[in-house]
Design a protein around this motif. Structure first.
Motif, PDB file in Angstrom:
ATOM      1  N   GLY A  13       0.776  -1.238   0.000  1.00 40.21           N
ATOM      2  CA  GLY A  13       0.000   0.000   0.000  1.00 40.21           C
ATOM      3  C   GLY A  13       0.801   1.277   0.000  1.00 40.21           C
ATOM      4  N   VAL A  14       2.124   1.189   0.046  1.00 41.42           N
ATOM      5  CA  VAL A  14       2.979   2.374   0.030  1.00 41.42           C
ATOM      6  C   VAL A  14       3.814   2.370  -1.245  1.00 41.42           C
ATOM      7  CG1 VAL A  14       4.849   3.628   1.170  1.00 41.42           C
ATOM      8  CG2 VAL A  14       3.108   2.472   2.549  1.00 41.42           C
ATOM      9  N   ALA A  15       3.871   3.521  -1.905  1.00 41.89           N
ATOM     10  CA  ALA A  15       4.689   3.659  -3.113  1.00 41.89           C
ATOM     11  C   ALA A  15       6.118   3.985  -2.689  1.00 41.89           C
ATOM     12  CB  ALA A  15       4.134   4.754  -4.013  1.00 41.89           C
ATOM     13  N   TYR A  40       9.037  16.738   0.632  1.00 40.33           N
ATOM     14  CA  TYR A  40       9.299  16.017   1.881  1.00 40.33           C
ATOM     15  C   TYR A  40       9.586  14.538   1.660  1.00 40.33           C
ATOM     16  CZ  TYR A  40       4.267  14.654   1.927  1.00 40.33           C
ATOM     17  OH  TYR A  40       3.016  14.166   1.635  1.00 40.33           O
ATOM     18  N   VAL A  41      10.283  13.995   2.640  1.00 42.19           N
ATOM     19  CA  VAL A  41      10.681  12.593   2.651  1.00 42.19           C
ATOM     20  C   VAL A  41       9.946  11.905   3.785  1.00 42.19           C
ATOM     21  CG1 VAL A  41      12.607  10.980   2.881  1.00 42.19           C
ATOM     22  CG2 VAL A  41      12.969  13.214   1.782  1.00 42.19           C
ATOM     23  N   ALA A  42       9.200  10.869   3.472  1.00 39.94           N
ATOM     24  CA  ALA A  42       8.565  10.037   4.494  1.00 39.94           C
ATOM     25  C   ALA A  42       9.410   8.785   4.695  1.00 39.94           C
ATOM     26  CB  ALA A  42       7.146   9.671   4.085  1.00 39.94           C
ATOM     27  N   THR A  43       9.360   8.235   5.898  1.00 36.35           N
ATOM     28  CA  THR A  43      10.162   7.050   6.214  1.00 36.35           C
ATOM     29  C   THR A  43       9.243   5.970   6.791  1.00 36.35           C
ATOM     30  OG1 THR A  43      10.723   8.033   8.370  1.00 36.35           O
ATOM     31  CG2 THR A  43      12.297   8.342   6.575  1.00 36.35           C
ATOM     32  N   PRO A  44       8.411   5.355   5.941  1.00 34.81           N
ATOM     33  CA  PRO A  44       7.445   4.375   6.426  1.00 34.81           C
ATOM     34  C   PRO A  44       8.109   3.133   7.012  1.00 34.81           C
ATOM     35  CG  PRO A  44       6.950   5.089   4.176  1.00 34.81           C
ATOM     36  CD  PRO A  44       8.322   5.565   4.495  1.00 34.81           C
ATOM     37  N   ARG A  58      -4.819   8.018   4.823  1.00 29.37           N
ATOM     38  CA  ARG A  58      -3.424   8.440   4.972  1.00 29.37           C
ATOM     39  C   ARG A  58      -2.624   8.282   3.682  1.00 29.37           C
ATOM     40  NH1 ARG A  58      -0.777   6.378  10.678  1.00 29.37           N
ATOM     41  NH2 ARG A  58      -2.487   6.913  12.089  1.00 29.37           N
ATOM     42  N   ALA A  59      -3.136   7.509   2.743  1.00 30.30           N
ATOM     43  CA  ALA A  59      -2.362   7.193   1.542  1.00 30.30           C
ATOM     44  C   ALA A  59      -1.873   8.441   0.823  1.00 30.30           C
ATOM     45  CB  ALA A  59      -3.189   6.325   0.602  1.00 30.30           C
ATOM     46  N   ALA A  60      -2.692   9.478   0.816  1.00 27.74           N
ATOM     47  CA  ALA A  60      -2.309  10.709   0.103  1.00 27.74           C
ATOM     48  C   ALA A  60      -1.039  11.317   0.678  1.00 27.74           C
ATOM     49  CB  ALA A  60      -3.449  11.721   0.161  1.00 27.74           C
ATOM     50  N   LEU A  61      -0.808  11.122   1.974  1.00 25.95           N
ATOM     51  CA  LEU A  61       0.384  11.689   2.599  1.00 25.95           C
ATOM     52  C   LEU A  61       1.655  11.053   2.050  1.00 25.95           C
ATOM     53  CD1 LEU A  61      -0.889  11.744   6.301  1.00 25.95           C
ATOM     54  CD2 LEU A  61      -0.884  13.636   4.658  1.00 25.95           C
ATOM     55  N   ALA A 168       3.975   9.838  13.328  1.00 21.68           N
ATOM     56  CA  ALA A 168       3.005   9.650  12.240  1.00 21.68           C
ATOM     57  C   ALA A 168       1.592   9.564  12.824  1.00 21.68           C
ATOM     58  CB  ALA A 168       3.328   8.374  11.466  1.00 21.68           C
ATOM     59  N   PRO A 169       0.589  10.095  12.110  1.00 24.34           N
ATOM     60  CA  PRO A 169       0.686  10.757  10.806  1.00 24.34           C
ATOM     61  C   PRO A 169       0.864  12.273  10.916  1.00 24.34           C
ATOM     62  CG  PRO A 169      -1.611  10.494  11.347  1.00 24.34           C
ATOM     63  CD  PRO A 169      -0.825   9.909  12.511  1.00 24.34           C
ATOM     64  N   GLN A 170       1.048  12.786  12.159  1.00 24.90           N
ATOM     65  CA  GLN A 170       1.120  14.231  12.346  1.00 24.90           C
ATOM     66  C   GLN A 170       2.228  14.862  11.519  1.00 24.90           C
ATOM     67  OE1 GLN A 170      -0.941  12.282  15.517  1.00 24.90           O
ATOM     68  NE2 GLN A 170       1.225  12.074  15.049  1.00 24.90           N
ATOM     69  N   GLN A 171       3.406  14.238  11.513  1.00 24.06           N
ATOM     70  CA  GLN A 171       4.535  14.843  10.811  1.00 24.06           C
ATOM     71  C   GLN A 171       4.298  14.876   9.303  1.00 24.06           C
ATOM     72  OE1 GLN A 171       7.555  12.405  12.522  1.00 24.06           O
ATOM     73  NE2 GLN A 171       7.233  10.684  11.130  1.00 24.06           N
ATOM     74  N   GLU A 172       3.710  13.810   8.768  1.00 26.94           N
ATOM     75  CA  GLU A 172       3.402  13.804   7.340  1.00 26.94           C
ATOM     76  C   GLU A 172       2.292  14.805   7.011  1.00 26.94           C
ATOM     77  OE1 GLU A 172       5.372  10.069   8.464  1.00 26.94           O
ATOM     78  OE2 GLU A 172       3.524  10.983   9.203  1.00 26.94           O
ATOM     79  N   MET A 173       1.349  14.985   7.922  1.00 25.45           N
ATOM     80  CA  MET A 173       0.277  15.967   7.711  1.00 25.45           C
ATOM     81  C   MET A 173       0.846  17.380   7.614  1.00 25.45           C
ATOM     82  SD  MET A 173      -2.548  14.391  10.366  1.00 25.45           S
ATOM     83  CE  MET A 173      -3.695  15.767  10.198  1.00 25.45           C
ATOM     84  N   ILE A 174       1.786  17.708   8.496  1.00 20.95           N
ATOM     85  CA  ILE A 174       2.389  19.044   8.453  1.00 20.95           C
ATOM     86  C   ILE A 174       3.224  19.209   7.189  1.00 20.95           C
ATOM     87  CG2 ILE A 174       3.934  20.658   9.613  1.00 20.95           C
ATOM     88  CD1 ILE A 174       3.194  19.241  12.248  1.00 20.95           C
ATOM     89  N   ALA A 175       4.028  18.183   6.874  1.00 19.08           N
ATOM     90  CA  ALA A 175       4.867  18.261   5.672  1.00 19.08           C
ATOM     91  C   ALA A 175       4.001  18.450   4.432  1.00 19.08           C
ATOM     92  CB  ALA A 175       5.719  17.004   5.551  1.00 19.08           C
ATOM     93  N   TRP A 176       2.894  17.717   4.344  1.00 13.28           N
ATOM     94  CA  TRP A 176       1.982  17.866   3.208  1.00 13.28           C
ATOM     95  C   TRP A 176       1.400  19.273   3.166  1.00 13.28           C
ATOM     96  CZ3 TRP A 176      -3.322  18.810   2.804  1.00 13.28           C
ATOM     97  CH2 TRP A 176      -3.894  18.559   1.549  1.00 13.28           C
ATOM     98  N   ALA A 177       1.045  19.808   4.338  1.00 12.95           N
ATOM     99  CA  ALA A 177       0.480  21.167   4.397  1.00 12.95           C
ATOM    100  C   ALA A 177       1.507  22.203   3.953  1.00 12.95           C
ATOM    101  CB  ALA A 177      -0.008  21.468   5.815  1.00 12.95           C
TER     102      ALA A 177
END
Length: 251
Positions: A13-15, A40-44, A58-61, A168-177
């Motif tokens: 589910g993660v690209a 931004y860089v995510a580290t799933p 959450r996928a959009a993040l 997560a997911p707060q950090q990805e939410m801010i990065a996306w914003a």
């Protein structure tokens, strides 16, 4: 603006982008030094994958991230069983190398989250003189206003590197914003407890436990009250997700 980037392949589910630690560092450093628009860089890791299955929104993040770097040696092993090359390039290692090799003591560094003691330790360890710190409040996930405030802070404090340390997911939410604002520069890194490990405010597993995929056990033993459910109840769900993913691939 929405970031578009051709990630290498989907796994659970993660690209993901199948980069080694050295490759990830080279890409991050090059982009940060070019002064491009914010990305931004995510580290799933396993926790992110399981949470994503529970909350598909959450996928959009992750789809909007410039890079999705695998932060889990367990995912690396599961990918190998699926004939996918997905090297682990842990966020904590990326953070350590950036501060040790790339970040000048006098350049601005923007940090969202963490505690005053961690910021002070980071300044002391690396001689940093220009940290721009946003003390993010609790409950970010449920506060669009707090997310917007953190994003505005990042946009107003241009730095080559921005570190999001609110989990997560707060950090990805801010990065996306931040990315959606369209007026920020630099590379954001969603690295959870990475700075706590770097400053010694959290003890990382010994190298032998990391290389044998037992870092989760060290963290569980260090904070059983907080992490027992994550590692003993939620984490094992990744194996069911992997079996379902494998079945879908065969179909």
């Amino acid at each position: 603006m929405t970031q578009t980037h051709p990630h290498d392949f989907d796994f659970l589910g993660v690209a993901f982008d199948a980069l080694t630690l050295d490759q990830a560092l080279a890409a991050i450093s090059a982009r940060a030094s070019r002064g491009e628009d914010f990305a931004y860089v995510a580290t799933p890791n396993v926790d992110h994958v399981v949470a994503l299955a529970r909350e598909p929104a959450r996928a959009a993040l992750y789809q909007s991230a410039w890079l999705n770097i695998n932060d889990s040696r367990v995912l690396e092993l599961l990918a190998r069983f699926a004939a996918r090359h997905l090297p682990a390039a842990c966020g904590s290692d990326i953070v350590a190398r950036l501060f040790e090799e790339e970040i000048s003591p006098h350049e601005p560094v923007t940090i969202v989250g963490g505690e005053p003691e961690m910021i002070a330790a980071l300044e002391d360890k690396f001689g940093l003189t220009n940290i721009r710190w946003h003390d993010a409040p609790m409950g970010l996930k449920h506060s669009p206003e707090a997310v917007a405030d953190a994003a505005a802070f990042v946009a107003a404090q241009p730095s080559r590197y921005v570190f999001f340390c609110v989990g997560a997911p707060q950090q990805e939410m801010i990065a996306w914003a931040v990315q959606m604002r369209g007026d920020a520069k630099g590379v954001g890194l969603c690295i959870g407890a990475g700075l706590n490990f770097l400053t010694g405010h959290a003890k990382r597993a010994p190298k032998w436990m990391r290389t044998t995929r037992l870092e989760w056990l060290h963290r569980l033993a260090s904070e059983p009250g907080r992490l027992a459910r994550r590692y003993l109840v939620e984490g094992p769900k990744v194996f069911a997700l992997w079996r379902a993913w494998m079945a879908a691939q065969r179909a």
